[in-house]
Design a protein around this motif. Structure first.
Motif: not given
Length: 164
Positions: A32, A45, A53, A49
């Protein structure tokens, strides 16, 4: 519930499979900061994400499935088989993208090839006669290995049977 004897290595092998899920999840978490620094646009980004997820979803599914596998529930067998296929695909994608290792807290390194091999072995183990027998419902005739393979794809070999 299934009254048949649980294959002895099943809990241990599923825990090792869970370890590989933890390795992948932690490798995403550790990436990250670098991805945040490298991502100057929203697309980077969004990718981060989305990847986070997916890995969180796979990890939680792996955790729950590992806990339920020893009960002899057919659905947990199906989920474990599907998860091993997903991790084989992720390991293959990692190798294709040139990221051939996953790290655990910067101390333990596991090759994506090792993950692929382990998950393939787990998938093969799930298809052994003893394991299939354990997940066969009481009073049902045993299904063939091909029937169980089709179950991974969603076609239940015991659908329509009276399973009392």
């Amino acid at each position: 519930m299934n009254a048949k004897a649980r294959p002895r290595p099943l809990p241990l092998l599923s825990l090792v499979t869970l370890l590989f899920a933890v390795l992948y999840f932690i490798s995403i978490l550790q990436a990250i900061p670098q991805v945040m620094d490298d991502a100057q646009d929203r697309l980077g980004l969004v990718y981060l994400v989305a990847a986070l997820g997916v890995m969180f979803y796979l990890f939680i599914n792996q955790l729950v499935t590992t806990m339920r596998l020893s009960r002899g529930e057919r659905r947990s067998w199906q989920r474990m088989a599907r998860l091993t296929v997903a991790y084989i695909a992720l390991g293959s994608l990692s190798l294709t993208l040139g990221q051939d290792t996953v790290w655990l807290a910067q101390y333990l390194e596991a090759s994506s090839l090792l993950v692929i091999v382990w998950m393939a072995l787990m998938l093969g183990y799930l298809h052994t006669a003893a394991v299939r027998r354990f997940f066969t419902p009481p009073y049902a005739e045993e299904s063939s290995a091909i029937g169980w393979l089709l179950y991974v794809a969603g076609r239940d070999p015991f659908k329509g049977m009276r399973l009392i």
